[in-house]
Structures are given as C-alpha cells and as structure tokens.
Design a protein around this motif. Structure first.
Motif: not given
Length: 347
Positions: A184-188, A243-250
């Motif tokens: 989750v840190r990848f989306a924050l 949030i998952w899409k943001e995790i994968v992208a980041n």
C-alpha cells in the motif's frame, strides 16, 4: 506402487487430528550469510532423502501445527525434514530476499552430509513459499541440488494472481490484506505506519488459531482519516481497485517487485521434477495458476493435481470422495518417487 502407498500414508497422517510421533530437534542453520533456527525431523531407520520444508505466510511460522503435521508426516514415511523459521514470512512480508535465503538454504543443506548424505534435497512448500522455491530452483547452481519439488497452492503469474486477490469478488480477504500490508505504501505519498499497523492487525486476526482480536483496539487508536481509508480498503471494491492501480503504476519506478516475484518466465530453467497440487476452490490463488505452471514445465518432469479436497496451501483432506483422493495421492507419490535420491541413483 510402493510410492503410492507411501503417499497414501503421508496423506492419511496429514489429516489425522494427532500427527505421527517422530524425532524432532531444534537446530540452527549457520551459513556464511545468516543463522536461521530450524526444526529437524528425523525418520526411524535409514533416511530415503532430505526435504527442505518452508511454511507459507503464517504468524506461527514453522511451528504452525498444520505445517508441522506435514513435516512430521513426511518424516513418518522415511524422509529427513528440515523446516526453517523464515522470520519475514511469519511477519507476512513478501520480499525478493526470501528467494535468496531459500537458495542459500538449499546450497548449504545439500552440502552438509550430516543432514543430506546424497548432496541433493527435495522441497515442499505451500502458496507463496512454493512459488519462491520454484524461482530459487531456476538458478542453475541451485537447481542441480534439487531432486523434487511439491507445491501446494502456488502461483505462476504474479500479475494475474495479485489482480485476482485485489479485485475479484471471490478473492480472499486474508490474502488481500497481506498484499495491501506489503504494497500500500506505493499508493501513498509517504509511509503511513498507522494504516500499515491496522492492515497487519487485520491479517493477524484472520490467522489460524488466533484467539484474541487486535483490530478493534487498533482502530480505536488511529486517526479518523486512517480508519476511514482502512475501512474503504476492506469494504469498498472500487476504491480498492483504484488503490491497486496506483500501487502497480508507482511500483514500476520504485521497485521491480512484479518482475522479481514472477515465476512463469523462469520455469524453462527448471530441471527437477515438480508436483503441483492445487485446490479447485482456492480463493487466494485461483486454480488456473496451477494449469499455467503445468503448461510451462516439461510434461515428463511435472505432475498436476487439481482437487476439491484441499483449500489454499493446505493438505488436510476428507475421505468422502475416493476418486479425488486417488488423484491427490498420485500427486504426492510423484513427489516422493523423485525425492528418493538413493533409488534414483541405483536406477
């Protein structure tokens, strides 16, 4: 035929309420890179071979009674079993370093004649740890030290598996919370320790044999904002997908975890026998992952069993469906036949 009966005895022991009594000893595995506590299970009489058994994502680690029963059952049918305590796995952390640790364990144990007289071992692991073992075995130096692998509920394509857990209506909450806890840190915008603490508490509360619930107290003591985010991650599918899409992208710019944890693109490098056992109703890793594994492994060196008898990464079975039991035992027999190093040498 003798391996069928050996496998049948193993399967029976795994499902009995009381596992077989075998010799077990706390040991420490010391390599040039680390020291790891482990449990050594020793069979009666001469050992048929050595098995490295690595538990899945469970807070009790190698002392989880379900996994200890697997180790004891393998020892009861004649194998030396070493079950290490993988601290990061018991803490629900998914790291590429786990693969390196498994490699080091395989190389070290296989070269130690006290534990592995044949200089070759076999590998048993459920779920995530099964997939990590396949990645480790794709290293040529490590792979030549492995006779046989048994995976139970392992994934093959990391992207499709993670997408399933995070976005599918059938996906298991326990697995989902483990993934969020790790990534989750990848989306924050910055580390959010309160949110990660709540996610971990949720995972712990869902763990096997957990009696005291920690999450209600945690939610009472974190900020209202973080509590709202946690509840939306848990209950709001559209928010979770975002949030998952943001995790994968980041993660692409910050980490190559999707590539590092990929199994599918490494399977052509494996040279050992692989027995793939997967529950048809697995809602953490879908059964199609097992089929992808089989498709990407040599036909003569792999065996696939899709069964209604087990859940995710578990080998507890019921005696209600005899045809399915036969198929499952055949899968175990394929593993044990190729784990028996002495007989393979004689052949």
């Amino acid at each position: 035929m003798k391996y069928f009966w050996k496998a049948a005895k193993f399967a029976l022991h795994c499902q009995l309420p009381t596992p077989p009594k075998v010799s077990e000893q706390e040991i420490t595995i010391r390599t040039d890179k680390f020291e790891i506590p482990a449990i050594l299970y020793t069979p009666k009489g001469k050992s048929c071979g050595t098995i490295l058994a690595v538990n899945g994502l469970a807070y009790l680690g190698n002392k989880d009674p379900r996994f200890a029963a697997v180790c004891k059952s393998a020892a009861a049918v004649g194998y030396t079993v070493i079950s290490p305590l993988m601290v990061e796995v018991t803490q629900f952390r998914i790291k590429k370093e786990t693969v390196e640790k498994i490699k080091e364990l395989i190389l070290h144990i296989s070269s130690n004649k006290e534990y592995c007289q044949d200089q070759k071992l076999s590998y048993i692991a459920p779920s995530f740890s099964g997939s990590m073992g396949l990645i480790a075995a794709s290293d040529p130096e490590v792979g030549k030290k492995i006779s046989s692998i048994l995976t139970i509920g392992a994934y093959c394509d990391v992207q499709s598996t993670l997408d399933y857990v995070m976005t599918s209506d059938e996906g298991d909450e326990y697995g989902r919370m483990i993934l969020l806890y790790n990534f989750v840190r990848f989306a924050l915008k910055s580390d959010n320790q309160e949110l990660e603490f709540a996610l971990k508490a949720c995972v712990l509360d869902g763990s096997f044999s957990r009696e005291t619930l920690e999450l209600p107290t945690v939610l009472e003591n974190i900020s209202a904002e973080n509590k709202e985010v946690f509840l939306k991650l848990r209950e709001d599918k559209s928010f979770r997908e975002k949030i998952w899409k943001e995790i994968v992208a980041n993660a692409g710019s910050q980490s190559s975890f999707l590539q590092e944890l990929q199994v599918k693109d490494k399977l052509h490098l494996l040279d050992c026998h692989v027995s793939i056992v997967h529950g048809l109703g697995d809602n953490v890793v879908p059964a199609k992952e097992a089929m992808i594994l089989k498709e990407n492994l040599p036909n003569k060196k792999s065996n696939l069993v899709l069964t209604p008898l087990i859940s995710h990464g578990d080998v507890g079975i019921s005696l209600a469906q005899l045809p399915a039991i036969y198929d499952l035992v055949q899968g175990f027999a394929f593993f044990f036949k190729n784990a028996n190093v002495k007989e393979k040498k004689a052949a």
